[in-house]
Write a protein that holds these residues in place. Structure first.
Motif, PDB file in Angstrom:
ATOM      1  N   MET A   1       7.876  -8.697  -9.290  1.00 42.96           N
ATOM      2  CA  MET A   1       6.868  -8.452 -10.320  1.00 42.96           C
ATOM      3  C   MET A   1       5.459  -8.778  -9.830  1.00 42.96           C
ATOM      4  N   LYS A   2       5.331  -9.823  -9.024  1.00 45.90           N
ATOM      5  CA  LYS A   2       4.015 -10.179  -8.507  1.00 45.90           C
ATOM      6  C   LYS A   2       3.467  -9.088  -7.601  1.00 45.90           C
ATOM      7  N   ALA A   3       4.365  -8.492  -6.780  1.00 47.76           N
ATOM      8  CA  ALA A   3       3.920  -7.421  -5.886  1.00 47.76           C
ATOM      9  C   ALA A   3       3.485  -6.201  -6.682  1.00 47.76           C
ATOM     10  N   ILE A   4       4.221  -5.868  -7.746  1.00 47.78           N
ATOM     11  CA  ILE A   4       3.850  -4.724  -8.583  1.00 47.78           C
ATOM     12  C   ILE A   4       2.524  -4.994  -9.290  1.00 47.78           C
ATOM     13  N   ALA A   5       2.356  -6.228  -9.803  1.00 44.17           N
ATOM     14  CA  ALA A   5       1.097  -6.581 -10.452  1.00 44.17           C
ATOM     15  C   ALA A   5      -0.076  -6.488  -9.481  1.00 44.17           C
ATOM     16  N   LYS A   6       0.153  -6.897  -8.227  1.00 44.67           N
ATOM     17  CA  LYS A   6      -0.900  -6.791  -7.218  1.00 44.67           C
ATOM     18  C   LYS A   6      -1.240  -5.340  -6.936  1.00 44.67           C
ATOM     19  N   GLN A   7      -0.214  -4.487  -6.901  1.00 50.21           N
ATOM     20  CA  GLN A   7      -0.462  -3.064  -6.665  1.00 50.21           C
ATOM     21  C   GLN A   7      -1.246  -2.444  -7.817  1.00 50.21           C
ATOM     22  N   ILE A   8      -0.942  -2.857  -9.045  1.00 54.74           N
ATOM     23  CA  ILE A   8      -1.702  -2.380 -10.200  1.00 54.74           C
ATOM     24  C   ILE A   8      -3.177  -2.734 -10.041  1.00 54.74           C
ATOM     25  N   ARG A   9      -3.436  -3.982  -9.664  1.00 52.26           N
ATOM     26  CA  ARG A   9      -4.831  -4.421  -9.476  1.00 52.26           C
ATOM     27  C   ARG A   9      -5.509  -3.647  -8.350  1.00 52.26           C
ATOM     28  N   LEU A  10      -4.794  -3.419  -7.258  1.00 53.20           N
ATOM     29  CA  LEU A  10      -5.361  -2.683  -6.127  1.00 53.20           C
ATOM     30  C   LEU A  10      -5.685  -1.243  -6.499  1.00 53.20           C
ATOM     31  N   ASP A  11      -4.797  -0.610  -7.253  1.00 51.46           N
ATOM     32  CA  ASP A  11      -5.042   0.780  -7.638  1.00 51.46           C
ATOM     33  C   ASP A  11      -6.235   0.890  -8.580  1.00 51.46           C
ATOM     34  N   MET A  12      -6.378  -0.059  -9.482  1.00 51.93           N
ATOM     35  CA  MET A  12      -7.539  -0.040 -10.373  1.00 51.93           C
ATOM     36  C   MET A  12      -8.825  -0.270  -9.593  1.00 51.93           C
ATOM     37  N   GLN A  13      -8.751  -1.106  -8.553  1.00 53.99           N
ATOM     38  CA  GLN A  13      -9.915  -1.316  -7.706  1.00 53.99           C
ATOM     39  C   GLN A  13     -10.255  -0.050  -6.937  1.00 53.99           C
ATOM     40  N   LEU A  89      -0.452  -2.306   1.644  1.00 56.56           N
ATOM     41  CA  LEU A  89       0.779  -1.968   2.361  1.00 56.56           C
ATOM     42  C   LEU A  89       1.681  -3.176   2.570  1.00 56.56           C
ATOM     43  N   LEU A  90       1.145  -4.283   2.974  1.00 60.45           N
ATOM     44  CA  LEU A  90       1.926  -5.481   3.258  1.00 60.45           C
ATOM     45  C   LEU A  90       1.299  -6.669   2.520  1.00 60.45           C
ATOM     46  N   PRO A  91       2.107  -7.526   1.912  1.00 57.65           N
ATOM     47  CA  PRO A  91       3.572  -7.553   1.897  1.00 57.65           C
ATOM     48  C   PRO A  91       4.185  -6.730   0.778  1.00 57.65           C
ATOM     49  N   ILE A  92       3.458  -5.788   0.219  1.00 55.94           N
ATOM     50  CA  ILE A  92       3.990  -4.947  -0.850  1.00 55.94           C
ATOM     51  C   ILE A  92       4.827  -3.829  -0.234  1.00 55.94           C
ATOM     52  N   THR A  93       6.038  -3.657  -0.715  1.00 56.29           N
ATOM     53  CA  THR A  93       6.897  -2.599  -0.204  1.00 56.29           C
ATOM     54  C   THR A  93       6.486  -1.251  -0.798  1.00 56.29           C
ATOM     55  N   ARG A  94       7.071  -0.197  -0.250  1.00 53.89           N
ATOM     56  CA  ARG A  94       6.751   1.143  -0.758  1.00 53.89           C
ATOM     57  C   ARG A  94       7.224   1.316  -2.202  1.00 53.89           C
ATOM     58  N   ASP A  95       8.376   0.753  -2.526  1.00 54.56           N
ATOM     59  CA  ASP A  95       8.845   0.820  -3.910  1.00 54.56           C
ATOM     60  C   ASP A  95       7.882   0.105  -4.857  1.00 54.56           C
ATOM     61  N   HIS A  96       7.370  -1.041  -4.427  1.00 56.58           N
ATOM     62  CA  HIS A  96       6.375  -1.745  -5.246  1.00 56.58           C
ATOM     63  C   HIS A  96       5.133  -0.900  -5.444  1.00 56.58           C
ATOM     64  N   GLN A  97       4.713  -0.209  -4.386  1.00 53.44           N
ATOM     65  CA  GLN A  97       3.539   0.655  -4.500  1.00 53.44           C
ATOM     66  C   GLN A  97       3.759   1.768  -5.516  1.00 53.44           C
ATOM     67  N   VAL A  98       4.935   2.393  -5.460  1.00 59.42           N
ATOM     68  CA  VAL A  98       5.226   3.498  -6.379  1.00 59.42           C
ATOM     69  C   VAL A  98       5.268   3.002  -7.819  1.00 59.42           C
ATOM     70  N   PHE A  99       6.044   1.939  -8.063  1.00 63.61           N
ATOM     71  CA  PHE A  99       6.155   1.415  -9.427  1.00 63.61           C
ATOM     72  C   PHE A  99       4.801   0.897  -9.926  1.00 63.61           C
ATOM     73  N   GLY A 100       4.068   0.222  -9.047  1.00 59.00           N
ATOM     74  CA  GLY A 100       2.750  -0.285  -9.440  1.00 59.00           C
ATOM     75  C   GLY A 100       1.780   0.810  -9.773  1.00 59.00           C
ATOM     76  N   ARG A 101       1.846   1.904  -9.030  1.00 60.52           N
ATOM     77  CA  ARG A 101       0.937   3.023  -9.279  1.00 60.52           C
ATOM     78  C   ARG A 101       1.218   3.680 -10.623  1.00 60.52           C
ATOM     79  N   TYR A 102       2.482   3.900 -10.929  1.00 59.84           N
ATOM     80  CA  TYR A 102       2.831   4.469 -12.237  1.00 59.84           C
ATOM     81  C   TYR A 102       2.418   3.523 -13.360  1.00 59.84           C
TER      82      TYR A 102
END
Length: 238
Positions: A1-13, A89-102
């Motif tokens: 969940m932390k990785a997905i939350a980080k991806q959400i923040r990165l995408d908004m940035q 990209l790291l340490p967030i996996t590709r699955d985290h990136q996809v879920f975080g982006r959606y």
């Protein structure tokens, strides 16, 4: 969940282009806020008739959809700054990136839909001309949320598969099929006006029915879109 939350923040940035998450939220909220200000100007100048309000509502809705298209493109385009491009990209996996982006886009569209609800309730006349303006407001905002969510679900696998410019061309071509199909349908011996009016009356007779059906449709389409995006992205070289 932390990785997905980080991806959400990165995408908004990435979308805001300013390195601040809240800027992306303000950009999405700007469309209904602009509509409210324009409606206020129309009211002060005496140009706030029903036709003008309807035109303003259509323009604001179109601006919101256009902003979503820009959001998708901005999230997938390669930035000149390598650090910005690779910081998810790291340490967030590709699955985290996809879920975080959606999740990021769903959150932004949800916030924007709340702004649309305020705009519609205070600045427009009801499209459905019903007695319950609260219900019509919820239907209007929910309809835009459904439309933008479906557009994102269709576009995202394309952007994982192709380069951003090519993906945008394919996406716009798919959108171009809609009026072509409508033109073909108009040639068929069927009273489409009566047909769609009967469907809309059935769907909007109760508030719970379009809400449940819309939510189920979004979940189903998003699940299919996520599965496709994960498979395409897993085969893609970074």
């Amino acid at each position: 969940m932390k990785a997905i939350a980080k991806q959400i923040r990165l995408d908004m940035q990435r979308f805001s282009g300013a390195g601040r998450t809240w800027v992306g939220v303000l950009i999405f909220m700007s469309v209904p806020l602009i509509g409210i200000l324009l409606n206020l100007v129309m009211a002060l100048t005496g140009n706030d008739g029903e036709d003008a309000r309807t035109a303003l509502t259509g323009a604001v809705a179109s601006m919101g959809i256009g902003l979503l298209v820009g959001l998708v493109f901005g999230m997938f385009v390669d930035f000149s700054n390598t650090a910005i491009r690779l910081n998810g990209l790291l340490p967030i996996t590709r699955d985290h990136q996809v879920f975080g982006r959606y999740a990021a886009v769903i959150l932004l569209v949800l916030v924007q839909s709340c702004g649309y609800a305020i705009f519609f309730f205070y600045a427009t006349d009801s499209f459905l001309h019903g007695q319950d303006h609260w219900r019509d407001t919820v239907l209007f905002a929910s309809g835009l949320f459904l439309l933008e969510s479906l557009l994102f679900a269709v576009a995202t696998p394309l952007f994982y598969w192709l380069e951003p410019v090519k993906a945008m061309i394919v996406f716009l071509a798919l959108l171009g099929l809609v009026p072509i199909m409508a033109l073909i349908g108009s040639l068929l011996p069927l009273d489409w006006g009566t047909f769609w009016n009967s469907i809309m009356r059935s769907l909007t007779s109760d508030l719970w029915r379009p809400m449940v059906l819309g939510l189920a449709l979004i979940l189903a389409v998003d699940m299919v879109s996520i599965v496709i995006s994960r498979k395409v992205y897993a085969r893609k070289e970074i």
